[in-house]
Design an enzyme around this catalytic site. Structure first.
Site, PDB file in Angstrom:
ATOM      1  CB  ILE A  69      14.928 -10.306   5.969  1.00 20.57           C
ATOM      2  CG1 ILE A  69      15.869 -10.628   4.813  1.00 20.57           C
ATOM      3  CG2 ILE A  69      15.662 -10.430   7.300  1.00 20.57           C
ATOM      4  CD1 ILE A  69      16.965  -9.621   4.621  1.00 20.57           C
ATOM      5  CG  PHE A  92      14.949  -5.610   4.965  1.00 18.47           C
ATOM      6  CD1 PHE A  92      15.837  -6.160   5.863  1.00 18.47           C
ATOM      7  CD2 PHE A  92      15.399  -5.316   3.693  1.00 18.47           C
ATOM      8  CE1 PHE A  92      17.155  -6.407   5.508  1.00 18.47           C
ATOM      9  CE2 PHE A  92      16.715  -5.552   3.313  1.00 18.47           C
ATOM     10  CZ  PHE A  92      17.594  -6.106   4.232  1.00 18.47           C
ATOM     11  CG  ASP A  93       8.741  -7.548   9.782  1.00 18.78           C
ATOM     12  OD1 ASP A  93       7.711  -6.891   9.551  1.00 18.78           O
ATOM     13  OD2 ASP A  93       9.099  -7.920  10.910  1.00 18.78           O
ATOM     14  CE  LYS A  94       8.095  -0.446  12.138  1.00 17.80           C
ATOM     15  NZ  LYS A  94       8.637  -0.481  13.521  1.00 17.80           N
ATOM     16  CB  THR A  95       8.400  -4.867  14.287  1.00 16.29           C
ATOM     17  OG1 THR A  95       7.639  -3.704  13.967  1.00 16.29           O
ATOM     18  CG2 THR A  95       8.503  -5.012  15.792  1.00 16.29           C
TER      19      THR A  95
END
Length: 629
Positions: free
Chosen positions: A492, A305-308
């Site tokens: 993602i 997962f990307d965060k932002t």
């Protein structure tokens, strides 16, 4: 995003539409000969490709099976079935080709991020030059609102830089003398002079473009299930027919063998299941580009997962207010910040959400520090510690943060409160991670944000594997390492900086609502409504689709073998063989289309412990116990 088609694609669309109309008319009016239109228009390219593949590559693939299925259906008088097979395969081929073309075109749009003209300072004079003429060591002037043309170091001035393109960070980064700046990022407020450290062809943005162009899964071309059986089926069918004729001299038996071994059910198993699954996902706001993506997703054992913009909303919000008189403090802060265009200022004004704001006089923006001005004769200051030092305002007590950004508000040299802002988690993030663990999927957080912010988010949603301060190439390297270890990786993300990783991963999933066009095109799957809670359902239906295809193929092969045995022994004639053949195709279609209404079992949501995971029906997948599941 409006789809664009070239001349060749438009012709294919017209042919497919005409074929669909002919099939529909044939079915409604019971004029079976109308199906010949679909056979000719959509079947001819398939015949051509199968013959070319057989002659030039000596390879038997699904195209040959499809050709045999179409020809066999024509021989036994099933013209509608032949037209249906040809049209379905033509639609699938068109969608795959168009997806590849769109991805290539979107990559070119990255070039637009970089300005074509730069302002160089030479011998004390300013001159406009093409970006391609910039040399290492040149002094370049950057004005507010301009994109930075190449990498460099600030030698004079300070500003706030939007680095979302490269790092995905949700908030602007304050830059001062001796700080590095990167091409493709945007200068928001102050003007500054930078000394270039790279030419434009070697800059960070160009490196990102190169990464997107070169990044692709090692096994990008997944072999269709029908291809795996094509050679075996063709060889068995023809050898059996020839041997039966040589032994019995009864041509009827040989024809019956070819009829019952017509691989219609086998050919229809994969596209029918995939179309049903894609229809199911579309209803839930999920777009899937091709069936290969579903097959890969079914075997994914790690999701990155990307965060932002993915686990979080991607915009700063006020999360806490500390003040003895919060009403007055927010009134003054919002009034002052309403004069600023900074993202933090906008968030404070939005949180206050009231129309009555005070008049501000002598407003001043302090780049990288905050803002100040006079309200009703009192000097109001809102900003960080650097601004407090500049204004000689004593910081009596600091505030402990957990990744939040503190904004100090002072009135006449006295601090009257603090506002904490942060990029907040999506409401569904924590539950989504829990459910993914229930599906035995390892979860990893990779972000361009600093370590403290990344670990704070990860701790809250219980992701143990965290990688912070990551540039696009760092994300790419991590994915490559995991793939070398034998993991099937899903990524993602939402931003341009995620595009290389989305392409490199076995399956890329993009946030469609807020995601950039480039990331959407680089991905295999798009969440239209940015609802990450749909991901468990997505994985569940991918696994169910693969299971359905395998069972349908197993059924089709078993039925064909049994029917062929009966034909060899003379218990079936061509008409009876055609009936069995049609029954098999109908069963496969009905079973496959059940995916349209499939829903992932609610029992999966209750999973989460190792003890429960061992009991799941997905334990047949060979997941490696590596990392946090």
């Amino acid at each position: 995003m409006n789809p664009t088609f070239d001349k060749h694609e438009k012709i294919n669309i017209i042919l497919i539409v005409i074929s669909l109309i002919s099939l529909l008319t044939s079915f409604i009016l019971s004029i079976e000969y109308l199906s010949l239109i679909a056979i000719i228009l959509c079947g001819t390219p398939i015949f051509k490709e199968s013959i070319e593949g057989l002659i030039t590559e000596f390879d038997i693939k699904a195209d040959l099976l499809v050709s045999i299925a179409i020809i066999s259906s024509i021989i036994i008088g099933e013209l509608f079935a032949a037209g249906e097979i040809a049209t379905i395969m033509a639609i699938g081929g068109f969608l795959e080709d168009h997806t590849v073309k769109k991805t290539q075109n979107r990559i070119k749009e990255l070039i637009k991020i970089t300005p074509q003209i730069a302002t160089r300072i030479k011998n004390g004079n300013e001159e406009k030059i093409p970006v391609d003429e910039i040399n290492v060591g040149d002094m370049i002037k950057i004005l507010p609102g301009e994109s930075i043309p190449t990498d460099g170091i600030i030698v004079n001035g300070e500003s706030s830089i939007d680095q979302k393109t490269l790092t995905g960070e949700s908030l602007p980064i304050d830059k001062k003398e001796n700080d590095e700046v990167y091409s493709g990022t945007i200068n928001l407020y102050g003007s500054f002079i930078m000394k270039t450290t790279k030419i434009s062809q070697e800059s960070s943005l160009q490196r990102l473009i190169n990464l997107i162009e070169s990044s692709k899964p090692e096994n990008a071309k997944i072999v269709r299930q029908a291809d795996k059986w094509a050679t075996l089926i063709v060889v068995i069918a023809f050898i059996s027919a020839i041997l039966t004729y040589l032994y019995t001299f009864e041509i009827t038996r040989s024809v019956t063998i070819l009829v019952v071994f017509c691989p219609c059910a086998l050919v229809l198993a994969t596209p029918t299941a995939i179309m049903a699954a894609i229809g199911n996902l579309t209803k839930n706001g999920i777009l899937v580009k091709d069936g290969q993506s579903l097959e890969e997703l079914a075997h994914v054992d790690e999701l990155i997962f990307d965060k932002t913009g993915t686990l979080t909303y991607g915009t700063p919000k006020v999360v806490k207010i500390i003040s003895d008189n919060p009403k007055e403090m927010m009134y003054l802060a919002a009034s002052l910040e309403s004069k600023s265009e900074h993202p933090l200022a906008k968030s404070i004004v939005k949180h206050y959400n009231k129309s009555e704001l005070a008049e501000v006089n002598d407003f001043k923006m302090h780049i990288g520090k905050g803002v100040s001005g006079f309200i009703n004769g009192s000097k109001i200051v809102a900003g960080n510690k650097k601004l407090l030092e500049l204004e000689n305002i004593p910081l009596n007590s600091d505030v402990k943060t957990n990744g939040e950004i503190p904004i100090y508000v002072a009135k006449n040299t006295e601090i009257i409160g603090k506002i904490l802002l942060a990029d907040t988690l999506r409401k569904t993030s924590k539950e989504t991670i829990r459910r993914l663990k229930g599906l035995r999927v390892k979860t990893t957080l990779i972000t361009g944000d600093n370590e403290k912010t990344a670990k704070s988010i990860a701790k809250e949603i219980k992701i143990r594997n965290v990688k912070s301060d990551c540039l696009p190439e760092d994300k790419l390297e991590y994915i490559e390492r995991e793939q070398i270890l034998g993991h099937r990786v899903g990524m993602i993300g939402d931003g341009v900086n995620d595009a290389p990783s989305l392409r490199k991963a076995n399956v890329g999933i993009a946030m469609g609502d807020i995601g950039s066009d480039i990331s959407v095109e680089a991905a295999n799957i798009t969440l239209i409504n940015d609802n990450i809670s749909d991901i468990p359902h997505l994985i569940g239906i991918a696994r169910k689709t693969v299971s359905t295809i395998n069972r349908s193929i197993g059924f089709a092969l078993s039925l064909n073998i049994i029917a062929m045995g009966l034909a060899i022994l003379g218990y079936l004639n061509p008409i009876e063989g055609a009936l069995i053949h049609n029954i098999g195709s109908v069963i496969v279609i009905i079973y496959s289309t059940s995916l349209i209404t499939y829903k992932i079992s609610k029992n999966y949501e209750k999973l989460g412990t190792t003890k429960n995971l061992n009991k799941t029906k997905f334990k047949r997948y060979n997941y490696k116990k590596h990392g946090d599941y």
